[in-house]
Motif scaffolding. Structure first.
Motif, PDB file in Angstrom:
ATOM      1  N   LEU A 154      44.810  31.194  41.399  1.00 21.59           N
ATOM      2  CA  LEU A 154      44.003  31.410  42.630  1.00 21.59           C
ATOM      3  C   LEU A 154      42.571  30.460  42.532  1.00 21.59           C
ATOM      4  O   LEU A 154      42.320  29.959  43.538  1.00 21.59           O
ATOM      5  N   VAL A 155      42.028  30.337  41.368  1.00 20.95           N
ATOM      6  CA  VAL A 155      40.984  29.006  41.167  1.00 20.95           C
ATOM      7  C   VAL A 155      41.626  27.733  41.630  1.00 20.95           C
ATOM      8  O   VAL A 155      40.927  27.072  42.451  1.00 20.95           O
ATOM      9  N   THR A 156      42.706  27.444  41.288  1.00 19.71           N
ATOM     10  CA  THR A 156      43.315  25.975  41.584  1.00 19.71           C
ATOM     11  C   THR A 156      43.548  26.088  43.274  1.00 19.71           C
ATOM     12  O   THR A 156      43.133  24.806  43.677  1.00 19.71           O
ATOM     13  N   ARG A 157      44.014  27.037  43.642  1.00 23.07           N
ATOM     14  CA  ARG A 157      44.315  27.166  45.197  1.00 23.07           C
ATOM     15  C   ARG A 157      43.115  27.180  45.804  1.00 23.07           C
ATOM     16  O   ARG A 157      42.857  26.310  46.956  1.00 23.07           O
ATOM     17  N   ALA A 158      42.151  27.809  45.321  1.00 22.34           N
ATOM     18  CA  ALA A 158      40.932  27.935  46.332  1.00 22.34           C
ATOM     19  C   ALA A 158      40.309  26.583  46.131  1.00 22.34           C
ATOM     20  O   ALA A 158      39.618  26.128  47.293  1.00 22.34           O
ATOM     21  N   ARG A 159      40.036  25.982  45.094  1.00 21.23           N
ATOM     22  CA  ARG A 159      39.409  24.496  45.094  1.00 21.23           C
ATOM     23  C   ARG A 159      40.432  23.638  45.673  1.00 21.23           C
ATOM     24  O   ARG A 159      39.638  22.838  46.697  1.00 21.23           O
ATOM     25  N   ALA A 160      41.679  23.537  45.715  1.00 21.92           N
ATOM     26  CA  ALA A 160      42.510  22.546  46.503  1.00 21.92           C
ATOM     27  C   ALA A 160      42.095  22.846  48.201  1.00 21.92           C
ATOM     28  O   ALA A 160      41.947  21.901  48.770  1.00 21.92           O
ATOM     29  N   ALA A 161      41.963  23.982  48.457  1.00 21.31           N
ATOM     30  CA  ALA A 161      41.757  24.324  49.894  1.00 21.31           C
ATOM     31  C   ALA A 161      40.464  24.261  50.566  1.00 21.31           C
ATOM     32  O   ALA A 161      40.088  24.503  51.610  1.00 21.31           O
ATOM     33  N   LYS A 162      39.301  24.161  49.550  1.00 20.09           N
ATOM     34  CA  LYS A 162      37.898  24.107  49.706  1.00 20.09           C
ATOM     35  C   LYS A 162      37.670  25.292  50.232  1.00 20.09           C
ATOM     36  O   LYS A 162      36.861  25.335  51.479  1.00 20.09           O
ATOM     37  N   ALA A 163      37.999  26.376  49.744  1.00 22.07           N
ATOM     38  CA  ALA A 163      37.790  27.731  50.244  1.00 22.07           C
ATOM     39  C   ALA A 163      36.408  27.885  50.259  1.00 22.07           C
ATOM     40  O   ALA A 163      35.574  27.666  49.261  1.00 22.07           O
ATOM     41  N   ASP A 164      35.594  28.473  51.355  1.00 24.57           N
ATOM     42  CA  ASP A 164      34.247  28.814  51.556  1.00 24.57           C
ATOM     43  C   ASP A 164      34.110  30.387  50.885  1.00 24.57           C
ATOM     44  O   ASP A 164      33.013  30.641  50.323  1.00 24.57           O
ATOM     45  N   ALA A 165      35.099  31.032  51.024  1.00 27.44           N
ATOM     46  CA  ALA A 165      35.150  32.671  50.525  1.00 27.44           C
ATOM     47  C   ALA A 165      36.462  32.936  49.745  1.00 27.44           C
ATOM     48  O   ALA A 165      37.445  32.527  50.481  1.00 27.44           O
ATOM     49  N   VAL A 166      36.458  33.773  48.690  1.00 25.08           N
ATOM     50  CA  VAL A 166      37.648  34.073  48.094  1.00 25.08           C
ATOM     51  C   VAL A 166      37.685  35.883  48.566  1.00 25.08           C
ATOM     52  O   VAL A 166      36.575  36.359  47.724  1.00 25.08           O
ATOM     53  N   LEU A 167      38.583  36.409  48.889  1.00 24.12           N
ATOM     54  CA  LEU A 167      38.648  37.787  49.003  1.00 24.12           C
ATOM     55  C   LEU A 167      39.579  38.411  48.095  1.00 24.12           C
ATOM     56  O   LEU A 167      40.944  37.920  48.329  1.00 24.12           O
ATOM     57  N   VAL A 168      39.411  39.309  47.202  1.00 27.07           N
ATOM     58  CA  VAL A 168      40.484  39.900  46.301  1.00 27.07           C
ATOM     59  C   VAL A 168      40.355  41.514  46.324  1.00 27.07           C
ATOM     60  O   VAL A 168      39.109  41.867  46.384  1.00 27.07           O
ATOM     61  N   SER A 169      41.552  42.119  46.543  1.00 29.64           N
ATOM     62  CA  SER A 169      41.544  43.480  46.537  1.00 29.64           C
ATOM     63  C   SER A 169      42.500  44.080  45.377  1.00 29.64           C
ATOM     64  O   SER A 169      43.212  43.416  44.834  1.00 29.64           O
ATOM     65  N   GLN A 170      41.712  45.203  45.074  1.00 29.54           N
ATOM     66  CA  GLN A 170      42.202  45.747  43.819  1.00 29.54           C
ATOM     67  C   GLN A 170      42.664  47.184  44.027  1.00 29.54           C
ATOM     68  O   GLN A 170      41.392  47.944  44.450  1.00 29.54           O
ATOM     69  N   VAL A 171      44.011  47.925  43.834  1.00 26.09           N
ATOM     70  CA  VAL A 171      43.811  49.234  44.079  1.00 26.09           C
ATOM     71  C   VAL A 171      44.207  49.849  42.753  1.00 26.09           C
ATOM     72  O   VAL A 171      43.789  50.991  42.610  1.00 26.09           O
ATOM     73  N   VAL A 172      44.975  49.087  41.751  1.00 28.02           N
ATOM     74  CA  VAL A 172      45.317  49.738  40.567  1.00 28.02           C
ATOM     75  C   VAL A 172      44.109  49.810  39.797  1.00 28.02           C
ATOM     76  O   VAL A 172      43.462  48.812  39.680  1.00 28.02           O
ATOM     77  N   THR A 173      43.821  51.165  39.136  1.00 31.14           N
ATOM     78  CA  THR A 173      42.536  51.099  38.532  1.00 31.14           C
ATOM     79  C   THR A 173      43.013  51.610  37.010  1.00 31.14           C
ATOM     80  O   THR A 173      42.081  52.222  36.231  1.00 31.14           O
ATOM     81  N   GLN A 174      44.316  51.620  36.692  1.00 30.03           N
ATOM     82  CA  GLN A 174      44.550  52.071  35.335  1.00 30.03           C
ATOM     83  C   GLN A 174      43.708  51.525  34.216  1.00 30.03           C
ATOM     84  O   GLN A 174      43.523  50.145  34.209  1.00 30.03           O
ATOM     85  N   LYS A 175      42.861  52.273  33.355  1.00 32.33           N
ATOM     86  CA  LYS A 175      42.018  51.612  32.264  1.00 32.33           C
ATOM     87  C   LYS A 175      41.213  50.617  32.843  1.00 32.33           C
ATOM     88  O   LYS A 175      40.972  49.477  32.255  1.00 32.33           O
TER      89      LYS A 175
END
Lengths: 245, 528
Positions: A154-175
């Motif tokens: 994700l870091v590599t792709r965001a840097r290559a695309a010059k992303a202004d924002a990165v959105l991440v969703s997380q559903v699984v909350t085990q531990k």
């Protein structure tokens, strides 16, 4: 004047109309029940101007009457959102006039989480809760990397695309996987890009929106967040109005 | 009689010829590929049910496990049928269920048979899948019997209502109540996100979010409940679900087996609105449409969706183009005109001058261009703002346009659209609105003949002309590149991207898909 009442056709008449359904068959008892409810709502005198049965055992009412309550305009308090809610047109306009290029947004589900429902609801054209997703916004360039993306990727792709924002969703909350993953994400971006890192936004049903600072990200969205809220936040965080002036 | 326009026959012929030309390369592409979901649908038709109790959280169906293991061991380019029925015919396993158990235990060993062994496996596969298609045929005959017994709804349009609680056992009484209140068609909305699941959940489910999971058991339960209420009401109440998303072919197969009557099934919706890979979609589409054709299911296409993202006046011709493409893909897959519930919607901004006349022109264009299709007329959503009084009026005009232009399936609009999921009273008021208009305006079409060269006629021809121009561009550029460039909706969807691409496989010579082979043979026999 600070005390006012609803206006029907005469100042101070207090007239309101309301409609509701009670789980009773139609008839005089049902109308009596509707009047009782109207009275408890502060409508006095109340008139049931219409009622009809729905299916078996339900009655729909239309009630008119004068409310006994007063409104004190001095006591009105308005909760201000930290950022204004913008329509898609306003978001597009803000990006166009303040950024002069498309806003680049990258989204993903990280770690082993395969539940892309959250990120898809925000990004997919289809959208969520009657609002179109960020793909609908002409001035936002969306890349949705999908599920099970590793943090380094994700870091590599965001840097290559010059992303202004990165959105991440997380559903699984085990531990507390969602918290661990988010800290790992924040750490990786900090290490790789320092001050020039994109805006980091995470969301999911089990996140507490107050945790952003603790997790090292810019913003945390909880359950029920809509695409319009996310788009409005991105504009306020990345393109504050002062800069435009 | 209903109001029709006399469309320029040369323009109509040109539009259909272009649609055929645009669709052909995609149909060829679809026949050269298979997908994991098509292969799973083959196993479902052959009767493989249930989930692996060990893998995942016991949610993963055996059809997924078997297809995945066949793919790992021998690849999918020959299809799942040859290796699986080779294992059965050679005595390595006694039945499909035993194959699944061996896959679960990790002892299954698959091989692609050759020569006489291949012929033996082929025969066995065709027999097993043929039996499943026999069950689909039996369901179709049963529907025809029930329609004959109870009767069709007394008038058109059929009234279409949505149920969506997330819990099949809540859906059932709501659906029965809706039917008693006048619904002719019940649609059970699916849970948010099901279209992106690469497996079909199993069993009766109670935990959907904003909708109820499409499962074989849920289909069976709801159809049985509607059969009960059909007998009570003396009219056959139809059931609708969604053959879309990554499991489209499997859902279509389950719908055929469990006698669903209509399925949402659009050629391009998944690509544009769900970012599903275009090739995956077209391969899955062709298979699912063949199943629907066989099962006597009416498909509902999704053109209304374009107008929720684009301007309903400027982009009206994209609806026509999509209807023509959907018609072409559908006919190629064997669907007959009475099965083509092509979609369109009442989505013009009411602030636009003459908005109602424009709506009438667009609705009449669709009616006149597809005279024998059961068109699906979708209510306003985009300009329903929370002003429930204004919304109720707009829904009344929507109902009037639907009645006047002889639409076939009318999705009932709710004045609380964009406010709440419909309340009991919202649904009741909406049905009162529909009933008032249908009673008050019954037969109005026969008094309504828009003059040639008038506003409606001119507008309809303008849209049809724009549709032909767009089809010319699409045939010149190719449909897949057009989709990649963002011609439909406003999203760009390249053919080498999108969800589900890893489930697409190029077929090897000798690939066997017994379901498609049997369905195609039957179609050719019918034509002959």
């Amino acid at each position: 004047m600070t005390v006012i009442r609803p206006y029907g056709d005469t100042t101070g008449d207090g007239m309101v109309q309301t409609s509701f359904t009670l789980p009773m068959p139609p008839g005089p008892r049902a109308e009596g029940a509707a009047l009782q409810l109207a009275g408890k709502m502060g409508i006095h005198p109340a008139m049931v101007v219409h009622s009809h049965g729905i299916g078996e055992g339900f009655t729909f009412f239309v009630v008119y009457g004068s409310v006994t309550h007063l409104v004190d305009t001095d006591e009105v308090e308005v909760e201000e959102r930290a950022y204004p809610l913008l329509s898609p047109t306003e978001v597009n306009g803000a990006i166009k006039t303040r950024l002069h290029r498309k806003l680049v947004v990258m989204g993903a589900c990280i770690g082993t989480d395969a539940h892309t429902v959250g990120i898809d609801a925000i990004l997919n054209l289809k959208g969520f809760a009657g609002e179109k997703g960020l793909e609908y916004y002409r001035e936002i360039d969306v890349a949705n990397l999908g599920a099970q993306v590793t943090v380094p990727e994700l870091v590599t792709r965001a840097r290559a695309a010059k992303a202004d924002a990165v959105l991440v969703s997380q559903v699984v909350t085990q531990k507390d996987a969602h918290l661990r993953n988010t800290r790992e994400l924040a750490g990786a971006f900090r290490e790789a890009m320092g001050e020039t890192r994109p805006l980091l936004v995470v969301g999911g049903p089990r996140f507490d929106p107050a945790m952003a600072r603790d997790l090292g990200v810019d913003k945390v969205f909880g359950r029920g967040t809509t695409p319009g809220e996310v788009a409005s936040y991105l504009v306020s965080a990345l393109l504050p109005e002062e800069i435009a002036a | 009689m209903s109001a029709r326009l006399t469309l320029d026959p040369a323009l109509v012929t040109r539009a259909r010829a272009l649609a055929e030309q645009a669709a052909q390369p995609v149909i060829d592409l679809a026949t050269r590929h298979t997908t994991v979901s098509v292969e799973r649908a083959v196993l479902r038709l052959a009767g493989l049910e249930g989930t692996d109790p060990v893998t995942g959280e016991g949610e993963i169906p055996w059809v997924n496990r078997v297809v995945d293991v066949v793919r790992e061991q021998v690849g999918l380019e020959h299809g799942v049928a040859l290796p699986v029925w080779h294992a059965i015919a050679s005595g390595a396993a006694g039945s499909l269920q035993e194959i699944a158990e061996q896959v679960g235990a990790g002892t299954a060993r698959f091989a692609v048979p050759a020569g006489g062994e291949e012929e033996r496996a082929r025969e066995a596969a065709l027999a097993a899948v043929g039996a499943g298609l026999g069950r689909v045929d039996a369901a179709r005959r049963r529907r025809e019997e029930l329609v004959a017994t109870h009767g069709d709804p007394p008038r058109r349009p059929w009234i279409y209502l949505i149920v969506a609680t997330g819990d099949i056992f809540e859906d059932i009484p709501q659906a029965q109540a809706a039917a008693r209140a006048g619904a002719d068609v019940i649609a059970v909305i699916r849970s948010t996100g099901q279209s992106l699941l690469d497996y079909v959940p199993e069993g009766a489910t109670r935990t959907g979010y904003a909708g109820t999971y499409a499962t074989q058991e849920n289909f069976r339960l709801m159809r049985a409940a509607l059969d009960e209420v059909s007998a009570e009401l003396g009219r056959y109440v139809r059931l609708t679900n969604y053959a879309s998303g990554l499991c489209m072919p499997e859902i279509a197969a389950l719908a055929g087996l469990e006698r669903l009557d209509m399925m949402l099934n659009d050629a391009m919706y998944g690509i544009l609105f769900r970012d599903i890979n275009p090739i995956r979609t077209f391969v899955d589409q062709r298979f699912s449409r063949m199943v629907h054709a066989r099962a006597g299911i009416i498909i509902n296409t999704g053109e209304d969706n374009y107008l929720t993202t684009a301007d309903a006046v400027d982009e009206a011709h994209t609806v026509t183009v999509s209807q023509l493409l959907n018609e072409r893909f559908a006919r190629e897959a064997g669907l007959e005109d009475w099965q083509l519930g092509l979609g369109h919607a009442f989505e013009i901004n009411p602030a636009v001058p003459a908005s109602f006349r424009l709506e009438l022109a667009h609705a009449m264009l669709a009616r006149s261009l597809f005279p024998d299709a059961p068109l699906k007329w979708m209510p306003p959503t985009k300009h329903m703002t929370g002003d429930v009084f204004g919304g109720y009026l707009l829904d009344g005009f929507f109902n009037l346009a639907g009645m006047l232009t002889d639409q076939s399936i009318l999705l009932v609009g709710m004045m609380t659209e964009a406010v709440v999921t419909p309340w009991l009273s919202d649904r009741d008021l909406a049905l009162r609105n529909v009933r008032y208009v249908l009673d008050a305006a019954a037969g109005l079409g026969e008094d309504f003949a828009p003059p040639p060269g008038g506003f409606l006629d001119t507008r309809a021809h303008t849209v049809l002309g724009e549709a032909v121009e767009l089809l010319e561009r699409i045939t010149a550029d190719g449909l897949l590149p057009s989709i990649a460039q963002g011609t439909f909706g406003i999203t760009k969807r390249p053919a080498d991207r999108g969800k589900g691409l890893d489930g697409v496989v190029v077929k090897a010579p000798g690939h066997l898909d017994p379901a498609t082979e049997l369905m195609e043979t039957a179609l050719k026999d019918t034509v002959r």
